[in-house]
Design a protein around this motif. Sequence first.
Motif, PDB file in Angstrom:
ATOM      1  N   GLY A  68      39.225   3.021  51.821  1.00  0.00           N
ATOM      2  CA  GLY A  68      39.589   1.975  52.765  1.00  0.00           C
ATOM      3  C   GLY A  68      39.644   2.417  54.206  1.00  0.00           C
ATOM      4  N   PHE A  69      39.007   1.659  55.102  1.00  0.00           N
ATOM      5  CA  PHE A  69      39.098   1.848  56.555  1.00  0.00           C
ATOM      6  C   PHE A  69      38.729   3.273  56.978  1.00  0.00           C
ATOM      7  CE2 PHE A  69      42.486  -1.122  55.158  1.00  0.00           C
ATOM      8  CZ  PHE A  69      41.924  -2.286  55.627  1.00  0.00           C
ATOM      9  N   ARG A  70      37.635   3.772  56.406  1.00  0.00           N
ATOM     10  CA  ARG A  70      37.176   5.109  56.751  1.00  0.00           C
ATOM     11  C   ARG A  70      35.709   5.070  57.150  1.00  0.00           C
ATOM     12  NH1 ARG A  70      38.290   9.178  52.011  1.00  0.00           N
ATOM     13  NH2 ARG A  70      37.368  10.567  53.576  1.00  0.00           N
ATOM     14  N   LYS A  71      35.324   5.996  58.024  1.00  0.00           N
ATOM     15  CA  LYS A  71      33.927   6.092  58.418  1.00  0.00           C
ATOM     16  C   LYS A  71      33.091   6.513  57.221  1.00  0.00           C
ATOM     17  CE  LYS A  71      34.940   7.413  63.203  1.00  0.00           C
ATOM     18  NZ  LYS A  71      34.842   8.486  64.214  1.00  0.00           N
ATOM     19  N   ASN A  72      31.940   5.899  57.099  1.00  0.00           N
ATOM     20  CA  ASN A  72      30.987   6.210  56.029  1.00  0.00           C
ATOM     21  C   ASN A  72      31.550   5.943  54.635  1.00  0.00           C
ATOM     22  OD1 ASN A  72      29.137   7.202  58.015  1.00  0.00           O
ATOM     23  ND2 ASN A  72      30.242   9.154  58.026  1.00  0.00           N
ATOM     24  N   LYS A  73      32.584   5.097  54.563  1.00  0.00           N
ATOM     25  CA  LYS A  73      33.135   4.655  53.281  1.00  0.00           C
ATOM     26  C   LYS A  73      33.194   3.136  53.307  1.00  0.00           C
ATOM     27  CE  LYS A  73      34.500   8.598  51.202  1.00  0.00           C
ATOM     28  NZ  LYS A  73      34.239   8.985  49.804  1.00  0.00           N
ATOM     29  N   SER A  74      33.107   2.514  52.138  1.00  0.00           N
ATOM     30  CA  SER A  74      33.143   1.059  52.094  1.00  0.00           C
ATOM     31  C   SER A  74      33.630   0.588  50.736  1.00  0.00           C
ATOM     32  CB  SER A  74      31.747   0.480  52.363  1.00  0.00           C
ATOM     33  OG  SER A  74      30.876   0.775  51.284  1.00  0.00           O
ATOM     34  N   ALA A  75      33.932  -0.698  50.657  1.00  0.00           N
ATOM     35  CA  ALA A  75      34.342  -1.288  49.391  1.00  0.00           C
ATOM     36  C   ALA A  75      33.227  -1.189  48.357  1.00  0.00           C
ATOM     37  CB  ALA A  75      34.745  -2.744  49.604  1.00  0.00           C
ATOM     38  N   HIS A  76      31.988  -1.353  48.793  1.00  0.00           N
ATOM     39  CA  HIS A  76      30.866  -1.306  47.853  1.00  0.00           C
ATOM     40  C   HIS A  76      30.633   0.106  47.326  1.00  0.00           C
ATOM     41  CE1 HIS A  76      30.023  -5.073  50.146  1.00  0.00           C
ATOM     42  NE2 HIS A  76      29.857  -5.498  48.919  1.00  0.00           N
ATOM     43  N   MET A  77      30.970   1.112  48.137  1.00  0.00           N
ATOM     44  CA  MET A  77      30.903   2.487  47.635  1.00  0.00           C
ATOM     45  C   MET A  77      31.954   2.698  46.546  1.00  0.00           C
ATOM     46  SD  MET A  77      30.293   4.772  51.073  1.00  0.00           S
ATOM     47  CE  MET A  77      30.421   6.292  50.145  1.00  0.00           C
ATOM     48  N   ALA A  78      33.151   2.133  46.757  1.00  0.00           N
ATOM     49  CA  ALA A  78      34.222   2.246  45.764  1.00  0.00           C
ATOM     50  C   ALA A  78      33.804   1.564  44.464  1.00  0.00           C
ATOM     51  CB  ALA A  78      35.507   1.617  46.301  1.00  0.00           C
ATOM     52  N   ILE A  79      33.183   0.394  44.569  1.00  0.00           N
ATOM     53  CA  ILE A  79      32.726  -0.344  43.392  1.00  0.00           C
ATOM     54  C   ILE A  79      31.652   0.443  42.647  1.00  0.00           C
ATOM     55  CG2 ILE A  79      31.500  -2.422  42.639  1.00  0.00           C
ATOM     56  CD1 ILE A  79      32.902  -3.800  45.111  1.00  0.00           C
TER      57      ILE A  79
ATOM     58  N   ASP B  44      31.030   3.718  42.765  1.00  0.00           N
ATOM     59  CA  ASP B  44      31.569   4.954  42.175  1.00  0.00           C
ATOM     60  C   ASP B  44      32.414   4.654  40.942  1.00  0.00           C
ATOM     61  OD1 ASP B  44      30.325   6.351  44.156  1.00  0.00           O
ATOM     62  OD2 ASP B  44      32.114   6.782  45.330  1.00  0.00           O
ATOM     63  N   ALA B  45      33.180   3.553  41.005  1.00  0.00           N
ATOM     64  CA  ALA B  45      33.998   3.178  39.845  1.00  0.00           C
ATOM     65  C   ALA B  45      33.106   2.829  38.649  1.00  0.00           C
ATOM     66  CB  ALA B  45      34.901   2.000  40.200  1.00  0.00           C
TER      67      ALA B  45
END
Length: 439
Positions: free
Chosen positions: A136-147, A149-150
């Motif tokens: 969350g709220f990080r450079k080069n990170k996103s909600a879609h990356m979390a989805i 990776d999960a």
Amino acid sequence: MDTTKSKLTMNTKLNRITTLSHQNAECEFKWLMQHFTYENLMNCFNELDGKKAVGIDGKTKDEYAIDLDNNLQRLVEKLKMLSYRPNPVREVLIPKGNGKYRPLGISNIEDKIIQSMFCKILDAVYEPLFSRRSYGFRKNKSAHMAIKDAIDYLKFNNVKTVIDVDLENFFGTIKHDDLLKMLSLKIKDKTFLRYIIRMLKAGIVTKSGLQKSRAGLPQGSILSPVLANIYAHYVIDLWFNKVVPKHTIGKTEIFRFCDDLIVCSTDTRDVDKITRSFEKRLSKFGLKLNTEKTKTIKFNRYTFERGVKQGSFDFLGFTFYLSYAKADFVNVKVKTSKKTMRAKLANVKTWVKGNRFTGSILHVWNNFRLKMQGHIAYFGVTNNCESIVKFLHQACRVFYKWMNRRNQKRSLNWEQFNTFIKQYPMPRAKIYHQVYRSI
């Protein structure tokens, strides 16, 4: 110094901080206020969105820019003289779609400039320290990356159970004293910390007047997301990654997007222990686990193949579930969650009702289409076209209903409205994000 050159200089110095923090996790930073220069604050001002809501002083970005040089010079002097005092934020209540409201704190333009610089420095210090499973709220990170990776983790590990963790009022319960203790582990610049304290203690102006507290961060503030991430880093991520594996039988992994998080476990015997430990850990720092909404879900691909019914869980607006793919193997799929669908449609209703008199039907429709495009851009993930089409259809019906209530006489009947849509079509459902790893 021109804007481009000063921005490069600022980024170079911030990258230096990031490098030091990356090379040595124990590195301490004693001289951070030196970065609050006229040039850096000018860059922060230029990056602000002038269309955002204004604070309690009612001053817009354009109004502040009329005498920008003098305003920024005075701001730098106030920072040096320790006379800068952040103003209280203005509370705005945003409908959540379920009859409840989310409070947002809107800062003055000058406070936004300062918060932006603090945010850049804190990002530079802590970005190398944050967990790779924090998105969350990080450079080069996103909600879609979390989805993505999960999904990968659920597919390629023998996961048997998922804990859908719900934190109750996360932003509103963060304890200021604990947050400052965490910041002081890395930051030794007393002036920098003093200004953080002032911003935390500035308070919120609500309908009932000025309110101050020893806990909570105003949502909507530029600085709040990074402070919340730092708090969650120490309270949740470090503890989970260092302590939990020592006391569990199976393999565990956490995926966190600010206060939205799930825990995957390969052994069902660990679930109760993890949940109880989570609750104790959170309460130690003023946070609370919502036991009614925190759920344990069976999510075993192998027993699903044998016909054993499995559960589903929501994460970042999507429902994760098991299903067979075309090649007749079990796959982890996602679709827009029912809860999110209802909330988004409620927001559509609120928006159309509030904007139906702002111009012609075509004018309102064009703005409506832009909002629908934003929905598609987020929810346009693999296998989710059906949910998007359903949402667009229902949102279109909401638009028709409320635009026909602008006056006693109907603006359009269904036949006319369908002709109108053919001439000015809705955006089409589209896959913007591939959430499966290519092999």
